[in-house]
Each structure stands twice: as C-alpha cells, then as structure tokens.
Design an enzyme around this catalytic site. Structure first.
Site, PDB file in Angstrom:
ATOM      1  N   LYS B  96       0.879  -1.167   0.000  1.00 41.19           N
ATOM      2  CA  LYS B  96       0.000   0.000   0.000  1.00 41.19           C
ATOM      3  C   LYS B  96       0.914   1.214   0.000  1.00 41.19           C
ATOM      4  O   LYS B  96       1.688   1.422   0.932  1.00 41.19           O
ATOM      5  CB  LYS B  96      -0.906   0.016   1.236  1.00 41.19           C
ATOM      6  N   GLY B 157      -7.421   9.091   9.669  1.00 42.22           N
ATOM      7  CA  GLY B 157      -7.675   9.233  11.102  1.00 42.22           C
ATOM      8  C   GLY B 157      -8.780  10.211  11.463  1.00 42.22           C
ATOM      9  O   GLY B 157      -9.085  10.394  12.631  1.00 42.22           O
ATOM     10  N   ASN B 206      -8.577   1.516  10.105  1.00 41.59           N
ATOM     11  CA  ASN B 206      -7.777   1.096  11.251  1.00 41.59           C
ATOM     12  C   ASN B 206      -8.248   1.794  12.525  1.00 41.59           C
ATOM     13  O   ASN B 206      -8.793   1.177  13.429  1.00 41.59           O
ATOM     14  CB  ASN B 206      -6.293   1.409  10.975  1.00 41.59           C
TER      15      ASN B 206
END
Lengths: 329, 257
Positions: B96, B157, B206
């Site tokens: 990635k 995030g 994540n």
C-alpha cells in the site's frame, strides 16, 4: 519450611520487579539472594528509564482492568519504602485535540474536570494555556532511579547484596525482563524513548499528560527543574537508538505544553524496550524450580508491588496468583 | 467479489494493525471482523534488524493476506526504500503506497505517488496507491502500472466518512473494471456500508476499530456493515426519486379522499 529451615530463593534480575520481589519475600521471612551482572541499579534495566508514575486510573484508558485494581497496591507499598509524591495527574489537550479529552474522560474514572482557573490553581505556570483539564487527584509519582537505589540499599543493609551467580539448587525467581525471552517465547519488546531535560523556567508539581491522537506525551517533574519526557511506544525489541522523529515529536509536544521548554537543556536521552505479553498484562509462571515474574510492560513501578505480593503469596503460602497462566515456554 | 492482483479476498474489509490497546485485543478484533486483509505499517527503524519481528509474527498468524504500507513516508525515495524493506520482511509483492504531501491533513502527494508507483511496479511490486478522487491522477496511476486504486474517503484518522460523494461516484463510474478500495477517513460502520453500496470493492480502515472503546465489538460491527453494503449493491438498489411513490397502488382503492 520443611524441617524448620527458612525457604531460600535466588532472584535473577535486579530491576524494579526483582528488587520489589526481593524486598517483599524478605519482609515475609524468606531468605533471598539477588543475581545480576551489575552490582547496583543502572541503565541496563529498563526500569532505570521509567516515568515513575503511579497512575492506575489514567492507564486504564488503554489498559485492562487488572492494571487499575492491582496498580492501587502501589501507593501503600512504595510509600512504606521510598519517598512518593501524591499530587495527582493533570490531563490536558491542545485546542485542536479537545475531543481527545472527551474520549479520555469516557474511558477512565476517578477524575474531576477542571476549568482554566482550576488548572491555574494546581499549576500556575500553565495559567491561560488550557481552559479544561482532567485531574486524577489520587495518583502519585516517584523518582525511579532513587527508588531503585533505595530498595537496593535497604536490601544491602539486611545483608542481601547483588552477586554474579546464584547458589546452586535453590529455587529461582526469574525477573530478567526482556532477557527472559529465551524461556518465555511469547514475550516481546515494546520500544520506548525518553528524554531528561532541565528547565528551571517552568515549574510543574505533578505529572502532566498532553493528549494527542498520534503522540501522547507525559512529563514528570523530578525536582530542581528537571523533567522526564516520555515516552514512545513502538512495536520493536530494539533497546538502543532514538530516531530524529521521536525526538522531534517529544520536544514539539513539550514546547506545545509550554513554550519555555524550548530553552530546556537536554540532559539525557534514554531508549529501552519494555517486556510485554500479547495482552500487555504481567504474568507469574512456574516450571520446575523456576518462577518467572515478567511482562510488566509500561507498568513496572505501578505493578511491581502487586506482582511481588502475589509471588510471595504463591511461593510462601501456596496461593495461586490471578496472573498465573500455563507455561507457554 | 473483485480480485486484487489475482487474489480473491474472503471479506472486503481491510483492517489495520496499529493503535490497538494490545496485540491480544487486535487478534480478537481481527477474528470478530472476519477481515480479508491485514495492513501493517512498517517503521524503517523496526525493519532494520527485524526488531519488530515479534509483532509481525502475530499479524502473520491471522491467516489473511498481509498488505504492508509505507505509512508516514513523505518522499518518493523514502516510500520506495520502505516498500523494498516490507517486501523482504513480509515476503509479499503487495504494497500500500502512501506518499504524504502535507503533515496536518496527511493528504497524499499525488505527484510523488505516481512517480513511486512507476518505480515500484517496474520493480515487480503490486501497488495499492493511496490517492484522492482525482480522475487524472487515477489515470496516471493506472498508466504507471497500478491495477488497484485506493481513493480516500476523508483525511487519515479523521473518521469523517465519505467527504466527496459525487467525486467518488464519478471515479467508480469512470473506472468500472478497476478494483477500488476506499481507504482512510472511515469512522463508522455506516460509512463502510455506504462505500460498499456505491460499488467499491473493499474498504480499508484502522483507527475506527482500534480506538473504539470496545475494539472487538466495533470490529464485528464493521464486518457486518461491509457484508450488508456488499449485499445491497449486489441486490441492485432502487433508484431514488424526488416525488413520493406510494407502495400501494391508488387505482383500485375503494375510496379516494
């Protein structure tokens, strides 16, 4: 205690776990000896680089329940052996990371929420810089190196000195931390980097945690304008080398906490790896004549007293510790 | 289900391995989510002497393909070096590719991205480029040899979900045959479901799981969400319309008011 003889133990590793276990076992009537390559506490043990925060409520944000419960044994234990400052912990966040404070509050208990004047009352040097904080008033901190030296001295005064080799055929308590990887295959290292700085321009009376989504920082006053800045958490067993990135992040965070930290003198840079099991909880394991006490992770000073108590309960009274599991080695 | 460089995934959920309270919780979260890929960020310092090996072994034990990433790399050179290190450590040609252009927004540097993608593809890598929804950049990435595209939902995030629905829809329509993953910005299972409903082939996340109060429960929620979204897309959803349309026909009713 067969035939009225005192039970004897050889404790390998004189870091915080070994010294606490030795102290506790002695206090409960066992005869102990300490085995370590170094005669006195020093940089070879990762507890030398610890923050020394006794902060079970704050740690609960990311740690499992036993850390909160067992960690509370640390206040009484340490206070009866070394100087402990019980001034609480202040948790703050920069304006742009305010939501981190909400998140921290949801995950923890035992705090009160302060406004700007509350922050100022506790830490006048932070006046006007933070209008909201969480105050964990029951938490405490100590000076790790001083504490290790004092335990070592107290043991020496009772005739327990540190030797290079143990008496053969004696029961062993293995407190070697990450070096015990040869026996404990599921133990891993979690790298931490820290700084010790001198900055007389800033006065802080208690540990301050600055929340940040990527680089949470804590700063612990060591007295005389000296502060410990820590600590990174990197999934790596490496025990040396700090990267420029880590250094930069820690110093930037300190600068964000108070611009006067820009003038600080960097006294020391520390790097080591904490010993941890997969759930980041400590273990007591037994195989033959050896008992391992390990995996204290970032909770060395916080959990060593409870680990020492449970080790003594087990070896002297036969009580199975709650942190004991099947031997994976 | 789409295949990525010839590999069919068992689930369209790609789950990251950073920021969990402990490796044990991470392992449980993976199990609960049924994720089809584990992404791992490689710190160059950990790769140096394989000092991160213990952690990587834990991830390898999940039994799903590992997608290493070049998280936090700001230059082409850095990203290429990290990719080479990752290939050696994890024994996979998958990478990635992240080339970060801006520290605060973590927005990809698309120029560096295309350049790095070309270098890595020529070197035999199978590149998953973390990009924006820009169509021209996407074209350049395909020309550079990428056979997968990974547009962002929102900044890394941030948990904001799909910021530019029109842009993402257009991108999906423009490259109907390219396997496409929504990467970054997913905060809630509904965001993941929405991406799947729009016809994307997978979602990568994540923080939304790792930083949840109960990562394992959240992982399960995301597993269910991608399954629901995928099923909805496969079922060919109705077309939205501006006017109401009664589900019971009016004609034939006894009385009309």
């Amino acid at each position: 205690m067969l035939f009225g003889l005192t039970m004897q133990f050889s404790i390998i590793g004189a870091g915080v776990a070994g010294l606490c276990v030795a102290t506790e076992m002695m206090a409960r009537g066992a005869k102990v000896e300490l085995v370590d390559n170094a005669a006195t506490p020093g940089p070879h043990a990762c507890s030398w680089w610890a923050g020394g925060m006794l902060a079970p409520w704050c740690e609960r944000e990311s740690a499992e329940e036993p850390v909160l419960r067992l960690g509370q044994e640390s206040f009484g234990w340490w206070s009866s052996h070394v100087p402990v400052t019980r001034a609480g912990t202040l948790v703050i966040a920069l304006d742009r990371d305010k939501r981190e404070l909400d998140r921290f509050a949801r995950r923890t208990e035992g705090f009160q929420t302060l406004d700007g004047s509350g922050v100022e009352a506790l830490e006048p040097d932070l006046a006007g810089r933070f209008d909201r904080a969480l105050y964990f008033k029951d938490e405490a901190h100590l000076s790790p190196r001083d504490a290790l030296q004092r335990l070592s001295d107290q043991l020496a005064a009772k005739g327990v000195t540190v030797g290079n080799a143990g008496t053969p055929d004696v029961d062993v308590i293995d407190c070697r931390g990450l070096s015990a990887r040869d026996d404990l295959k599921d133990l891993r290292g979690v790298k931490g980097e820290m700084l010790i700085i001198r900055c007389p321009d800033v006065t802080l009376s208690r540990p301050v945690r600055l929340l940040h989504p990527r680089i949470p920082l804590y700063i612990v006053p060591r007295g005389d304008g000296v502060y410990m800045l820590g600590a990174t958490m990197i999934e790596s067993g490496e025990r040396s080398r700090i990267t420029a990135r880590s250094l930069l992040e820690m110093l930037s965070a300190a600068y964000a906490l108070h611009p006067a930290f820009a003038e600080a003198e960097v006294l020391e840079i520390g790097v080591d790896a904490r010993p941890a099991f997969p759930d980041n909880l400590p273990r007591i394991r037994r195989n033959g004549k050896t008992t391992w006490v390990n995996g204290l992770f970032r909770h060395g000073f916080l959990l060593a007293p409870a680990m020492a108590r449970m080790t003594a309960d087990f070896l002297l009274e036969g009580k199975k510790p709650e942190v004991m599991d099947e031997n994976h080695s | 289900m789409a295949s990525f460089y010839g590999t069919e995934l068992t689930s369209p959920l790609m789950l990251g391995t950073a920021l969990y309270p402990s490796p044990a919780i991470m392992a449980e979260a993976f199990k609960a989510s049924g994720a089809g890929v584990a992404t791992v960020s490689l710190r160059r310092e950990s790769g140096a002497d394989r000092a991160g090996q213990d952690f990587w072994s834990l991830v390898s034990d999940f039994g799903v393909p590992v997608l290493p990433n070049t998280a936090g790399c700001h230059t082409v050179k850095e990203a290429v070096t990290t990719a080479q290190m990752a290939r050696e450590v994890f024994g996979t040609p998958w990478i990635k590719l992240e080339v970060i252009g801006h520290t605060d927004t973590l927005q990809p540097d698309v120029f560096g991205l295309v350049e790095a993608a070309k270098i890595l593809t020529e070197d035999g890598f199978e590149v998953f480029p973390y990009t924006t929804e820009d169509l021209i950049v996407a074209e350049r990435l395909l020309h550079a040899g990428c056979k997968v595209l990974m547009p962002w939902g929102a900044p890394i995030g941030s948990g904001l979900g799909l910021n530019n629905l029109h842009g993402l829809r257009t991108m999906r329509a423009q490259f109907p045959d390219v396997p496409m993953v929504i990467d970054a910005g997913i905060g809630l299972p509904s965001h993941a479901a929405q991406a799947m409903e729009m016809g994307f082939d997978a979602v990568l996340l994540n923080t939304a799981v790792a930083k949840a109060g109960d990562p394992v429960a959240m992982a399960r929620a995301f597993g269910l969400a991608v399954e629901a979204g995928q099923a909805a897309y496969d079922a060919d959803p109705m077309e939205p319309r501006d006017m109401a349309s009664p589900s019971t026909p009016l004609i034939g009713k006894a009385f009309l008011e």
